[in-house]
Design a protein around this motif. Sequence first.
Motif, short mmCIF file in Angstrom:
data_model
loop_
_atom_site.label_atom_id
_atom_site.label_comp_id
_atom_site.label_asym_id
_atom_site.label_seq_id
_atom_site.Cartn_x
_atom_site.Cartn_y
_atom_site.Cartn_z
N PHE A 124 0.84 -1.21 0.00
CA PHE A 124 0.00 0.00 0.00
C PHE A 124 0.87 1.26 0.00
O PHE A 124 0.64 2.19 -0.77
CB PHE A 124 -0.92 -0.02 1.23
CG PHE A 124 -1.72 1.22 1.42
CD1 PHE A 124 -2.84 1.46 0.64
CD2 PHE A 124 -1.36 2.17 2.37
CE1 PHE A 124 -3.58 2.62 0.80
CE2 PHE A 124 -2.10 3.33 2.54
CZ PHE A 124 -3.21 3.56 1.75
N TYR A 125 1.88 1.26 0.88
CA TYR A 125 2.72 2.46 1.02
C TYR A 125 3.85 2.53 -0.01
O TYR A 125 4.60 3.48 -0.01
CB TYR A 125 3.35 2.50 2.42
CG TYR A 125 2.43 3.04 3.51
CD1 TYR A 125 2.20 4.40 3.62
CD2 TYR A 125 1.82 2.20 4.42
CE1 TYR A 125 1.38 4.91 4.62
CE2 TYR A 125 1.00 2.69 5.43
CZ TYR A 125 0.79 4.06 5.52
OH TYR A 125 -0.03 4.56 6.52
N ASP A 126 4.02 1.50 -0.85
CA ASP A 126 5.17 1.47 -1.77
C ASP A 126 6.47 1.42 -0.97
O ASP A 126 7.42 2.16 -1.26
CB ASP A 126 5.23 2.74 -2.64
CG ASP A 126 4.73 2.47 -4.02
OD1 ASP A 126 4.74 1.31 -4.43
OD2 ASP A 126 4.33 3.45 -4.69
N ALA A 127 6.52 0.58 0.02
CA ALA A 127 7.71 0.50 0.87
C ALA A 127 8.91 -0.08 0.11
O ALA A 127 8.74 -0.78 -0.90
CB ALA A 127 7.40 -0.39 2.08
N THR A 128 10.10 0.23 0.61
CA THR A 128 11.33 -0.31 0.06
C THR A 128 11.96 -1.20 1.13
O THR A 128 12.13 -0.77 2.28
CB THR A 128 12.31 0.83 -0.26
OG1 THR A 128 11.62 1.77 -1.10
CG2 THR A 128 13.53 0.32 -0.98
N ILE A 129 12.28 -2.43 0.74
CA ILE A 129 12.79 -3.40 1.71
C ILE A 129 14.30 -3.55 1.49
O ILE A 129 14.74 -3.89 0.39
CB ILE A 129 12.06 -4.74 1.53
CG1 ILE A 129 10.55 -4.52 1.75
CG2 ILE A 129 12.61 -5.81 2.47
CD1 ILE A 129 9.67 -5.68 1.37
N SER A 130 15.10 -3.25 2.54
CA SER A 130 16.56 -3.40 2.42
C SER A 130 16.96 -4.76 2.96
O SER A 130 16.56 -5.13 4.07
CB SER A 130 17.28 -2.34 3.26
OG SER A 130 17.03 -1.09 2.75
N VAL A 131 17.75 -5.46 2.18
CA VAL A 131 18.20 -6.79 2.60
C VAL A 131 19.71 -6.86 2.50
O VAL A 131 20.33 -6.19 1.67
CB VAL A 131 17.54 -7.92 1.75
CG1 VAL A 131 16.02 -7.75 1.73
CG2 VAL A 131 18.07 -7.97 0.35
N GLN A 132 20.31 -7.67 3.38
CA GLN A 132 21.77 -7.84 3.36
C GLN A 132 22.11 -9.30 3.10
O GLN A 132 21.53 -10.21 3.71
CB GLN A 132 22.37 -7.38 4.70
CG GLN A 132 23.89 -7.37 4.66
CD GLN A 132 24.48 -6.59 5.84
OE1 GLN A 132 23.89 -5.60 6.30
NE2 GLN A 132 25.64 -7.02 6.30
#
Length: 286
Positions: free
Chosen positions: A131-139
């Motif tokens: 919904f929010y257009d979130a960005t997911i950071s992954v390592q």
Amino acid sequence: MKPAKFEYVLPSTVGAAVAALVASKGEGKVLAGGQSLLPLLNFRMARPAVLVDLNAISGLSYIEERSDRIAIGALTRHRELEQSPLIAAKLPVMAAAMRHVAHLAIRNRGTIGGSLSHADPAAELPMLSVFYDATISVQGPDGRRTIAAEEFFVDALTNCLEPEEIVVEIEFPILQHDGWAFEEVARRFGDFALASIAVSVRPGPAGLKEARVALMGVADTPLRLREAEQELIAMELDNRTPQRFSEIVVSKVSPNDDLHASGEYRKHLLAQLSKRALQTALAAKG
Ligand SMILES: Cc1cc2nc3c(=O)[nH]c(=O)nc-3n(C[C@H](O)[C@H](O)[C@H](O)COP(=O)(O)OP(=O)(O)OC[C@H]3O[C@@H](n4cnc5c(N)ncnc54)[C@H](O)[C@@H]3O)c2cc1C
């Protein structure tokens, strides 16, 4: 039942956690709140050789405002999101949705990183991230990368992570929307949703200039209805708009029958929820 035998690792940095996953050669699993993983271990539906517990890593639990975004650390518990004044002020749709996430004991332990990674199609945080257009950071072993929420969820209970990657942070843009609503029906309060919708609107000189619509519980992944958003923006606003919007929303989904509800029943719920959500969002836009 009890879990099958596994090796337990408690790293103190994300780098050490990634190294433990690499060393496990695809047989490792990350443990966060344990609210979804432990039942799977107990039923032996998951049998990892190595369990990499993230809970000793400091600095993975936070809620921070960064100009036009809210950044949330992967180990942040559901309860912290539910009670955060910053979330209430800047991400009100999330604040409204969080009390529908399971029950208090589960919200005390469950984490946002775990919820996204578990990728349940009827879970609130995956839907909110879309919904929010979130960005997911992954390592992972090659460093960090970011993934748009809509690309993260590939199927029911399936995300796009590589086996050695760990979710470390999620960034949610702050929306400038004036009216919004979150509606959900579950069999009992706190159960997974049978159908749910989030809507937000921003008025323009005539009608709406922006709209957002996301659903959960009616497909194998959370859905962002971008076409329905454009159709809503193109509509003239009058007392028939919520009904027309509801018909558009329902026309975009074909939920399957399952143990909890038939596809037809989910569509019926969605029709009612869509109408109600748009009425609420439009009434609030002033
Ligand atoms: C009875 C019950 C009812 C529930 N109802 C709801 C509900 O209504 N709505 C809802 O949204 N949820 C619900 N849940 C799920 C709950 O929200 C869980 O907390 C959540 O799905 C998983 O979060 P966790 O931190 O406990 O993850 P865990 O159980 O520790 O892990 C879940 C999965 O994610 C992986 N993982 C965890 N963290 C990471 C990470 N940082 N990076 C990569 N992979 C990771 C694990 O390896 C595992 O595969 C319910 C759970 C139960 C038991």
